[in-house]
Design a protein around this motif. Structure first.
Motif, PDB file in Angstrom:
ATOM      1  N   TYR A  41       9.333  -3.222  -8.903  1.00  0.00           N
ATOM      2  CA  TYR A  41       8.852  -4.140  -7.862  1.00  0.00           C
ATOM      3  C   TYR A  41       9.615  -3.908  -6.561  1.00  0.00           C
ATOM      4  CZ  TYR A  41       7.247  -8.509  -5.750  1.00  0.00           C
ATOM      5  OH  TYR A  41       6.677  -9.441  -4.915  1.00  0.00           O
ATOM      6  N   GLY A  44       8.646  -0.725  -4.924  1.00  0.00           N
ATOM      7  CA  GLY A  44       7.334  -0.923  -4.321  1.00  0.00           C
ATOM      8  C   GLY A  44       7.437  -1.585  -2.958  1.00  0.00           C
ATOM      9  N   LYS A  45       8.340  -2.556  -2.830  1.00  0.00           N
ATOM     10  CA  LYS A  45       8.532  -3.220  -1.544  1.00  0.00           C
ATOM     11  C   LYS A  45       9.154  -2.269  -0.519  1.00  0.00           C
ATOM     12  CE  LYS A  45       6.682  -6.998  -2.697  1.00  0.00           C
ATOM     13  NZ  LYS A  45       5.289  -7.205  -2.262  1.00  0.00           N
ATOM     14  N   ASN A  81       4.022  -2.288  -7.791  1.00  0.00           N
ATOM     15  CA  ASN A  81       4.053  -3.707  -8.130  1.00  0.00           C
ATOM     16  C   ASN A  81       3.167  -3.981  -9.345  1.00  0.00           C
ATOM     17  OD1 ASN A  81       4.287  -4.971  -4.700  1.00  0.00           O
ATOM     18  ND2 ASN A  81       5.813  -4.055  -6.051  1.00  0.00           N
ATOM     19  N   SER A  84       5.087  -2.863 -12.308  1.00  0.00           N
ATOM     20  CA  SER A  84       6.199  -3.778 -12.589  1.00  0.00           C
ATOM     21  C   SER A  84       5.748  -4.927 -13.482  1.00  0.00           C
ATOM     22  CB  SER A  84       6.796  -4.314 -11.284  1.00  0.00           C
ATOM     23  OG  SER A  84       5.901  -5.188 -10.623  1.00  0.00           O
ATOM     24  N   THR A 155       1.109 -16.350  -8.709  1.00  0.00           N
ATOM     25  CA  THR A 155       1.031 -14.925  -8.377  1.00  0.00           C
ATOM     26  C   THR A 155      -0.387 -14.399  -8.541  1.00  0.00           C
ATOM     27  OG1 THR A 155       3.337 -14.558  -9.039  1.00  0.00           O
ATOM     28  CG2 THR A 155       1.903 -12.631  -8.977  1.00  0.00           C
ATOM     29  N   CYS A 159      -2.688 -12.981  -5.501  1.00  0.00           N
ATOM     30  CA  CYS A 159      -3.211 -11.611  -5.486  1.00  0.00           C
ATOM     31  C   CYS A 159      -4.735 -11.604  -5.366  1.00  0.00           C
ATOM     32  CB  CYS A 159      -2.780 -10.874  -6.750  1.00  0.00           C
ATOM     33  SG  CYS A 159      -1.017 -10.457  -6.799  1.00  0.00           S
ATOM     34  N   THR A 201       3.897 -11.236   0.834  1.00  0.00           N
ATOM     35  CA  THR A 201       5.134 -10.516   0.539  1.00  0.00           C
ATOM     36  C   THR A 201       6.269 -11.484   0.226  1.00  0.00           C
ATOM     37  OG1 THR A 201       4.479  -8.678   1.962  1.00  0.00           O
ATOM     38  CG2 THR A 201       6.815  -8.858   1.437  1.00  0.00           C
ATOM     39  N   ALA A 205       7.279 -12.333  -3.747  1.00  0.00           N
ATOM     40  CA  ALA A 205       8.623 -11.976  -4.199  1.00  0.00           C
ATOM     41  C   ALA A 205       9.301 -13.150  -4.902  1.00  0.00           C
ATOM     42  CB  ALA A 205       9.468 -11.523  -3.008  1.00  0.00           C
ATOM     43  N   TYR A 208       7.663 -13.605  -8.231  1.00  0.00           N
ATOM     44  CA  TYR A 208       7.963 -12.533  -9.174  1.00  0.00           C
ATOM     45  C   TYR A 208       9.353 -12.697  -9.775  1.00  0.00           C
ATOM     46  CZ  TYR A 208       7.440  -8.196 -11.558  1.00  0.00           C
ATOM     47  OH  TYR A 208       7.317  -7.279 -12.560  1.00  0.00           O
TER      48      TYR A 208
END
Length: 397
Positions: A41, A44-45, A81, A84, A155, A159, A201, A205, A208
């Motif tokens: 993750y 990915g960021k 992501n 992850s 989440t 998404c 974002t 985060a 997550y």
């Protein structure tokens, strides 16, 4: 370039780097699969941040090359992501899949620009791919994830919402007028998309990390409740579940059967074949039993070579049949393993079914132990129920 859109891209870059760095630092204390998930993750960021950083630098000496590069990095980061989430569930993950998706998008963008299809076509392609990956993440956390909590739902909804936003952006790309490649688009849809990406974002985060914490807590609970050698419940957890099932059965007038299983002459197995082989026997017996019982049943290791099995909604006759099936399966399936160590692997089983005379779960355990004791003294490799009833003839093993 318009400052407003560029500024949003720069903020996403800073937040992406900050989030990635923070999660990488924090990931070290977690178990491996959670650590791998957090690092995927975080990386990915990082990639997402680089993608938006490059997008904000458009207009330099090679603008046509920066467009595919920025989008390829961003899609790779988003695909990481997705992986992850699969890491967090201990599901199979291809380490090269995110890079392959990002590379495919970058090449496709380059080809679109090469054939002079225009930046609008690039916007459409990237928006569609982004929406597809976001919907994949939403599906993983909302449908496939076991033990979902509030962070998972937040989440997933986030998404799915962002995916819809990018589909709107894709529609805008199909109808927009051509814009020079060196310039970042700055219409209302683009600004809204960037702002919601920024919000996603930050919020994503936080959620997550909460998802990873939930998984970590489940891992701790698993360690506290299971036996390290066999993966079955430990004594304390088995007795806790036994008390719960006992009260439920008494309250609703349901059946409940308890079995206690002991590996015959286990000390001689250790003496003749060694303790490592003895551990293999214990593991094999546990696996064999787990393959015979139902999902709603519970099995725990309550001693060195002794197991207890809770059978809710199971009466006396069904309990006897299952006990005999377990005894026979162990004798049959572990014959080859026993031959490796020059020993015979069998078990004795004692059982009892709930009646009105039982006032405590400990009564069931005591009586199943008594039945096991009788099975041992009658020759081992037998099933006995309390009050003692022989189900199989004595087989000296």
């Amino acid at each position: 370039m318009d400052f407003e859109t560029t500024f949003i891209a720069q903020v996403i870059t800073v937040i992406g780097f900050a989030v990635g760095l923070s999660i990488v630092v924090a990931s070290g204390r977690y178990p491996r699969h959670i650590r791998n998930s957090l690092r995927a993750y975080a990386y990915g960021k990082f990639l997402l941040g680089f993608g938006f950083l490059i997008a904000g630098l458009r207009g330099s000496a090679a603008p046509d090359l920066l467009v595919p590069l920025a989008n390829g990095l961003g899609i790779t980061g988003l695909a990481m992501n997705y992986t992850s989430v699969r890491h967090l569930q201990s599901r199979p993950v291809s380490p090269l899949a995110p890079a392959a998706v990002g590379l495919a998008v970058a090449v496709a963008c380059l080809l679109l620009l090469f054939v002079d299809a225009g930046i609008a076509s690039v916007r459409t392609l990237v928006s569609f791919t982004t929406a597809a990956v976001l919907l994949g993440i939403a599906f993983e956390v909302l449908v496939r994830y076991e033990g979902r909590g509030i962070p998972h739902y937040v989440t997933g909804v986030l998404c799915a919402t962002l995916a819809m936003v990018y589909l709107v952006r894709m529609g805008a790309g199909l109808t927009q007028e051509e814009t020079p490649t060196a310039y970042m688009l700055d219409d209302r849809v683009e600004r809204t998309t960037f702002l919601l990406t920024l919000l996603g974002t930050v919020t994503g985060a936080i959620n997550y990390v909460l998802m990873a914490s939930d998984e970590f807590n489940r891992e701790l609970a698993k360690l506290a409740h299971t036996d390290g050698l066999t993966g079955s419940l430990n004594r304390r957890r088995l007795f806790e579940m036994g008390e719960i099932e006992f009260r439920r059965a008494r309250r609703h007038g349901r059946d409940l059967t308890v079995l206690v299983l002991d590996i015959d002459r286990f000390k001689s197995i250790n003496d003749r074949a060694g303790h490592p082989f003895g551990d293999r026997v214990i593991q094999a017996v546990a696996d064999c039993c787990a393959g015979q019982i139902r999902r709603e049943d519970a099995m725990g290791r309550i001693g060195g070579e002794e197991f207890a099995i809770l059978l809710p909604e199971t009466g006396l006759e069904a309990g006897r049949l299952l006990a005999e099936r377990l005894r026979s399966a162990i004798e049959r399936q572990l014959a080859q393993l026993g031959a490796e160590g020059g020993v015979t692997v069998t078990c004795s089983i004692g059982g009892v079914s709930l009646t009105r005379e039982h006032s405590e779960f400990s009564d069931l355990m005591a009586q199943s132990d008594s039945a096991l004791y009788d099975a041992k003294h009658a020759g081992r490799n037998q099933v006995r129920f309390f009050p003692t009833v022989s189900l199989t003839p004595a087989l000296h093993a």
